[in-house]
Design an enzyme around this catalytic site. Structure first.
Site, PDB file in Angstrom:
ATOM      1  N   GLU A   1      -4.587   1.335  -5.006  1.00 14.00           N
ATOM      2  CA  GLU A   1      -3.754   0.266  -5.541  1.00 14.00           C
ATOM      3  C   GLU A   1      -3.860   0.342  -7.056  1.00 14.00           C
ATOM      4  O   GLU A   1      -4.837   0.863  -7.593  1.00 14.00           O
ATOM      5  CB  GLU A   1      -4.212  -1.091  -5.005  1.00 14.00           C
ATOM      6  CG  GLU A   1      -3.201  -2.193  -5.170  1.00 14.00           C
ATOM      7  CD  GLU A   1      -1.833  -1.842  -4.597  1.00 14.00           C
ATOM      8  OE1 GLU A   1      -0.956  -1.440  -5.396  1.00 14.00           O
ATOM      9  OE2 GLU A   1      -1.656  -1.930  -3.373  1.00 14.00           O
TER      10      GLU A   1
ATOM     11  N   CYS B   1       0.865  -1.174   0.000  1.00 11.28           N
ATOM     12  CA  CYS B   1       0.000   0.000   0.000  1.00 11.28           C
ATOM     13  C   CYS B   1       0.903   1.225   0.000  1.00 11.28           C
ATOM     14  O   CYS B   1       1.603   1.487   0.974  1.00 11.28           O
ATOM     15  CB  CYS B   1      -0.908   0.008   1.229  1.00 11.28           C
ATOM     16  SG  CYS B   1      -1.922   1.498   1.383  1.00 11.28           S
TER      17      CYS B   1
END
Length: 234
Positions: free
Chosen positions: A106, A2
């Protein structure tokens, strides 16, 4: 991993949500939080939760400079108890943190792009329709070149049990979405093993994703902040 997230809420909404006084707007109303930036977190170094601004990207106490912090934004759940930078942090509630967010980004895998040379396509993930939540994280102070730096790294897990996340990436951040899990993460009665039992992929029905603006691929420029980043172009 992340590598970007959002914390678009203001101070009052976060105060109401987490019941911890937040006295600064630093780290709030952000649409593209990037590594090495100042982020909002809740920690309990003396047993009582308090809001702090931390540097995203862990700087271990033995570091001689800040160069490695940008590479230590994530701590893998599977190795957080054995990796030298994290293994002394995870057993202590005083070194566990709640990294505040209301979404994360993402990117679609390169092989799924069409055409292949188009900009990387980001997706914005939200929990329960967009409410603020906390990433499970660890933090530490370090004195680097005579200055104290307080830094944080969020914990990630395997995403395979969450098809929404796994469709984009095989890893996802550990999300503590509920107050009882957040309180437990900071509970000094929990050691490393018990704390990690709180971790894992969020249930699929609580996570949603939609394409975002590829402008989010760049960070650190004030003009690249704002709700337009959450809307796909075209």
């Amino acid at each position: 991993m992340c590598g970007r997230y959002t914390n678009t809420a203001g101070v009052q909404e976060l105060n109401d949500r987490f019941r911890v006084p937040i006295t600064s707007e630093v780290g709030t109303r952000r649409f593209n939080v990037a590594p090495t930036e100042d982020v909002l977190a809740i920690v309990a170094p003396k047993g009582e939760p308090e809001a702090r601004v931390l540097r995203w990207g862990l700087i271990p106490p033995w570091a001689e400079d800040l160069k490695g912090g940008g590479r230590m934004i994530n701590a893998r759940m599977e190795t957080v108890t054995s990796t030298p930078a994290y293994r002394t942090l995870i057993p202590k509630a005083s070194r566990r943190a709640l990294q505040i967010a209301d979404g994360y980004f993402e990117w679609l895998k390169p092989e799924k792009r069409s055409p292949p040379n188009q900009p990387r396509q980001p997706f914005h993930f939200q929990v329960d329709g967009g409410v603020p939540f906390a990433f499970a994280a660890v933090w530490t102070p370090a004195k680097v070149q005579g200055e104290w730096v307080h830094s944080v790294s969020l914990v990630t897990c395997d995403a395979s049990s969450n098809p929404v996340a796994a469709a984009i990436h095989d890893r996802m951040p550990v999300i503590l979405a509920d107050p009882d899990a957040q309180q437990a993460w900071l509970d000094p009665a929990l050691g490393a093993e018990e704390a990690l039992e709180l971790c894992g992929a969020l249930p699929v029905e609580r996570l949603s994703a939609r394409p975002a603006n590829p402008a989010v691929n760049k960070a650190g420029e004030p003009e690249l902040e704002g709700p337009g980043l959450l809307v796909a172009r075209g």
